[in-house]
Design a protein around this motif. Structure first.
Motif, short mmCIF file in Angstrom:
data_model
loop_
_atom_site.label_atom_id
_atom_site.label_comp_id
_atom_site.label_asym_id
_atom_site.label_seq_id
_atom_site.Cartn_x
_atom_site.Cartn_y
_atom_site.Cartn_z
N ASP A 294 8.29 -34.50 -35.63
CA ASP A 294 7.06 -34.85 -34.92
C ASP A 294 6.25 -33.59 -34.70
OD1 ASP A 294 5.01 -35.68 -33.31
OD2 ASP A 294 6.26 -36.80 -31.91
N PRO A 295 5.25 -33.34 -35.50
CA PRO A 295 4.49 -32.08 -35.41
C PRO A 295 3.55 -32.00 -34.22
CG PRO A 295 3.54 -33.50 -37.08
CD PRO A 295 4.78 -34.19 -36.60
N THR A 296 3.53 -33.02 -33.35
CA THR A 296 2.62 -32.97 -32.21
C THR A 296 3.15 -32.10 -31.08
OG1 THR A 296 3.62 -34.94 -31.21
CG2 THR A 296 1.78 -35.28 -32.73
N PHE A 297 4.45 -31.72 -31.13
CA PHE A 297 5.02 -30.90 -30.09
C PHE A 297 5.30 -29.50 -30.62
CE2 PHE A 297 6.61 -35.17 -28.64
CZ PHE A 297 5.66 -35.30 -27.64
N PHE A 298 5.46 -28.58 -29.70
CA PHE A 298 5.59 -27.17 -30.05
C PHE A 298 7.00 -26.85 -30.56
CE2 PHE A 298 6.25 -22.68 -28.62
CZ PHE A 298 5.38 -22.10 -29.52
N GLU A 299 7.08 -26.12 -31.66
CA GLU A 299 8.33 -25.59 -32.20
C GLU A 299 9.41 -26.67 -32.39
OE1 GLU A 299 8.23 -20.96 -30.81
OE2 GLU A 299 9.42 -22.33 -29.65
N GLN A 300 9.05 -27.73 -33.07
CA GLN A 300 10.02 -28.79 -33.33
C GLN A 300 11.20 -28.26 -34.13
OE1 GLN A 300 10.31 -32.12 -32.46
NE2 GLN A 300 8.82 -31.53 -30.94
N ILE A 301 12.40 -28.47 -33.61
CA ILE A 301 13.70 -28.11 -34.18
C ILE A 301 13.78 -26.67 -34.67
CG2 ILE A 301 14.21 -30.51 -34.78
CD1 ILE A 301 13.86 -29.83 -37.70
N ASP B 25 12.55 -30.65 -29.17
CA ASP B 25 12.13 -30.47 -27.77
C ASP B 25 10.98 -31.43 -27.48
OD1 ASP B 25 9.68 -29.37 -28.56
OD2 ASP B 25 10.46 -27.33 -28.53
N ASN B 26 10.57 -31.46 -26.23
CA ASN B 26 9.49 -32.36 -25.85
C ASN B 26 8.50 -31.62 -24.96
OD1 ASN B 26 8.06 -34.72 -25.93
ND2 ASN B 26 9.15 -35.71 -24.25
N ILE B 27 8.19 -30.38 -25.37
CA ILE B 27 7.21 -29.58 -24.63
C ILE B 27 5.85 -29.84 -25.24
CG2 ILE B 27 6.50 -27.26 -23.99
CD1 ILE B 27 9.41 -26.42 -24.25
N PRO B 28 4.92 -30.43 -24.49
CA PRO B 28 3.60 -30.73 -25.05
C PRO B 28 2.88 -29.46 -25.49
CG PRO B 28 3.97 -31.92 -23.01
CD PRO B 28 5.10 -30.93 -23.13
N ALA B 29 2.03 -29.62 -26.48
CA ALA B 29 1.32 -28.48 -27.05
C ALA B 29 0.43 -27.78 -26.02
CB ALA B 29 0.47 -28.95 -28.23
N ASP B 30 -0.01 -28.48 -24.97
CA ASP B 30 -0.87 -27.85 -23.97
C ASP B 30 -0.08 -27.13 -22.89
OD1 ASP B 30 0.23 -29.90 -22.53
OD2 ASP B 30 -1.66 -30.99 -22.19
N GLY B 31 1.26 -27.10 -23.02
CA GLY B 31 2.09 -26.35 -22.10
C GLY B 31 2.36 -27.04 -20.78
N TYR C 261 3.72 -22.08 -37.88
CA TYR C 261 4.85 -22.99 -38.04
C TYR C 261 4.52 -24.27 -37.28
CZ TYR C 261 9.61 -24.80 -38.02
OH TYR C 261 10.73 -25.57 -38.21
N LEU C 262 4.39 -25.38 -38.02
CA LEU C 262 3.98 -26.64 -37.41
C LEU C 262 2.68 -26.48 -36.63
CD1 LEU C 262 7.45 -27.98 -36.21
CD2 LEU C 262 6.22 -28.53 -38.30
N LYS C 263 1.74 -25.78 -37.23
CA LYS C 263 0.36 -25.61 -36.73
C LYS C 263 0.24 -24.59 -35.60
CE LYS C 263 -0.84 -30.40 -37.87
NZ LYS C 263 -1.37 -31.69 -37.37
N PHE C 264 1.36 -23.94 -35.21
CA PHE C 264 1.29 -22.97 -34.14
C PHE C 264 1.69 -21.59 -34.67
CE2 PHE C 264 2.09 -27.05 -32.13
CZ PHE C 264 1.13 -27.07 -31.13
N PRO C 265 1.12 -20.51 -34.14
CA PRO C 265 1.51 -19.16 -34.60
C PRO C 265 2.99 -18.91 -34.34
CG PRO C 265 -0.51 -19.10 -33.30
CD PRO C 265 0.05 -20.47 -33.13
N ALA C 266 3.70 -18.43 -35.34
CA ALA C 266 5.13 -18.15 -35.22
C ALA C 266 5.35 -16.66 -35.29
CB ALA C 266 5.89 -18.86 -36.34
N THR C 267 5.85 -16.08 -34.21
CA THR C 267 6.02 -14.63 -34.13
C THR C 267 7.48 -14.20 -34.08
OG1 THR C 267 5.83 -14.74 -31.72
CG2 THR C 267 3.80 -14.33 -32.97
N TRP C 268 8.42 -15.16 -33.96
CA TRP C 268 9.84 -14.80 -33.89
C TRP C 268 10.69 -15.95 -34.39
CZ3 TRP C 268 13.39 -17.31 -30.51
CH2 TRP C 268 12.79 -18.29 -29.69
#
Length: 465
Positions: A139-146, A168-174, A434-441
């Motif tokens: 589900d790419p709507t949430f941050f850092e899926q799996i 996880d189930n952390i919404p993209a808006d934090g 990564y899944l539309k969000f910047p991946a730094t680690w």
């Protein structure tokens, strides 16, 4: 006399004409040459699936054959009928070709050998000899899926690696999550694409809000991999924590999703038989701590998938009232049957509440109190330890950048004979989206073909050991 001669000659002509079979005027056709019958094979195994180290018996019979030969998983000349005992260590196919005057024929029998569960979660994560993996997107709507909560093992017992993932189930808006993520089982198809098989494997797929780490071990002593999900809940005030999960294998090949009764901010975990009773135990790194006790404590296994909390097994005085231990791994010591613990968190560089990265030596009873400790060197600017790999005399720690926090990675190589640490890899900034969000680690590294690689193939990191 003339009349007599004429009569004799005429009689001779009649006799010669009769030899040809009448009016055919030629010799008869030859009989057809017989055609040799084609050979046949009947071949079978007494079992279709065996455990590594066990044996299966191949039997076969053939007809119209004068010779047989073996190929693929076995070799050499075989009798035209017979039996052979085979002990494969992985999925293996056995082909028998039999030949005769009527040609040749072959038949193949395959044996499935499930990948064995190793005796610690460390080995089940770092000793599986797989390269970087492309993870499926749920589900790419949430941050850092799996990105964090995944593990590989032979969950389908078909001799190949499959995947369990807790999203996880952390919404993209934090904002604060209100429901847990999901649990998924994946299996690769013939093309290598991941297929979601959750509905056939799991009774309920409710997971965790933040599944930081999944570890694989055999918690119910049935020889099949189980999963402990080390979950810590919402990473913000008031840090409520949450309950870990256990995926426990069942006799029918499915899994039962069990929510444990404890509540913790379990950021790390590791599993091994600490006290030598034949049952797998768990050590967790609970950043929140438990009422002033050590943030590193044990869940002692009963061999049936149940656990009892033991706060005393790693209750070192220097750990009390500290909550900065994030990562823990149990690695086998030089003494057979004993384990040492690698523990890491936020080191004390610039922080009075920080903790030193250490190797804690365990004793013969699986206790880590009043035992020797090796302090491992820190790395300036990369002070938070996320993962460990131990290979021979070397320990490798995976770290994240301190400022900006989680803004990059470093891998440190430590020689335990000299105590000297060297940074063999560092990175700042993004690896891409990564899944539309910047991946730094990245979260996990594994050894593969002499390199340390990022287990999540998106990051494409490979560093010589």
């Amino acid at each position: 006399m003339k009349i007599q001669n004429f009569t004799v000659i005429f009689a001779a002509l009649i006799t010669v004409a009769g030899c040809g079979g009448g009016g055919g005027g030629g010799s008869s056709a030859p009989s057809p040459t017989p055609v040799a019958a084609a050979p046949t094979i009947t071949m079978a195994s007494n079992v279709a699936k065996i455990k590594a180290g066990s044996s299966a018996t191949l039997t076969w019979t053939s007809t119209n054959a004068t010779s047989c030969s073996a190929s693929n998983g076995w070799s050499g000349t075989q009798a035209i009928s017979g039996a052979s005992t085979q002990s494969p260590t992985s999925n293996t196919s056995y082909t028998l070709t039999c030949s005769g005057a009527g040609g040749s024929v072959n038949q193949t029998v395959s044996l499935i050998v499930p990948i064995p569960v190793q005796k610690s979660s460390y080995l089940n994560a770092k000793n599986i000899n797989i390269n970087q993996q492309t993870l499926p997107v749920v589900d790419p709507t949430f941050f850092e899926q799996i990105q964090n909560g995944y593990a590989f093992a032979d969950f389908f017992q078909n001799g190949t690696m499959s995947l369990v993932a807790f999203t996880d189930n952390i919404p993209a808006d934090g904002t604060t999550p209100t429901t847990a993520g999901k649990v998924h089982f994946f299996e690769k198809d013939a093309t290598g694409a991941w297929q979601d098989k959750t509905t056939s494997m799991l009774d309920t797929n409710v997971g965790c809000i933040t599944p930081r780490k999944l570890i694989v071990a055999d918690f119910n002593n049935d020889g099949i991999p189980d999963v402990f999900a080390s979950c810590h809940g919402y990473d913000g005030t008031p840090y409520p924590g949450e309950s870990p999960h256990v995926l426990l294998s069942q006799p029918d090949g499915t899994y039962k999703n069990i929510t444990l009764t404890i509540n913790c901010f379990c950021h790390g975990a590791t599993a091994a038989d600490l006290n030598g009773d034949g049952n797998i135990d768990i050590v967790v790194a609970d950043m929140r701590g438990q009422g002033g006790k050590t943030p590193i404590y044990a869940l002692m296994g009963d061999g049936k998938g149940g656990f009892t909390i033991d706060y005393n097994r790693v209750d070192r005085p220097e750990y009390e009232y500290k909550n900065a231990y994030w990562s823990v791994e149990a690695i086998q010591s030089a003494t057979a049957g004993q384990y040492n613990l690698l523990v890491g968190g936020s080191e004390p560089i610039g922080s009075a509440s920080g903790t030193t990265t250490q190797m804690i030596y365990g004793d013969a009873t699986g206790n880590f109190v009043n035992t020797p400790v090796m302090n491992l060197p820190s790395v300036t600017n990369y002070e938070t330890v996320m993962d460990f790999v131990a290979e021979g005399q070397y320990i490798y720690s995976l770290r994240v950048l301190t400022s900006p926090y989680y803004g990059g990675n470093a891998i440190q190589k430590i020689d335990t004979n000299t105590g000297i640490g060297t940074v063999i890899y560092s990175h700042t900034g993004t690896y891409g989206n990564y899944l539309k969000f910047p991946a730094t680690w990245f979260s996990w590294m594994i050894p593969f073909n002499g390199n340390l690689v990022s287990e999540n193939g998106f990051y494409n990191v490979s560093v010589p050991q």
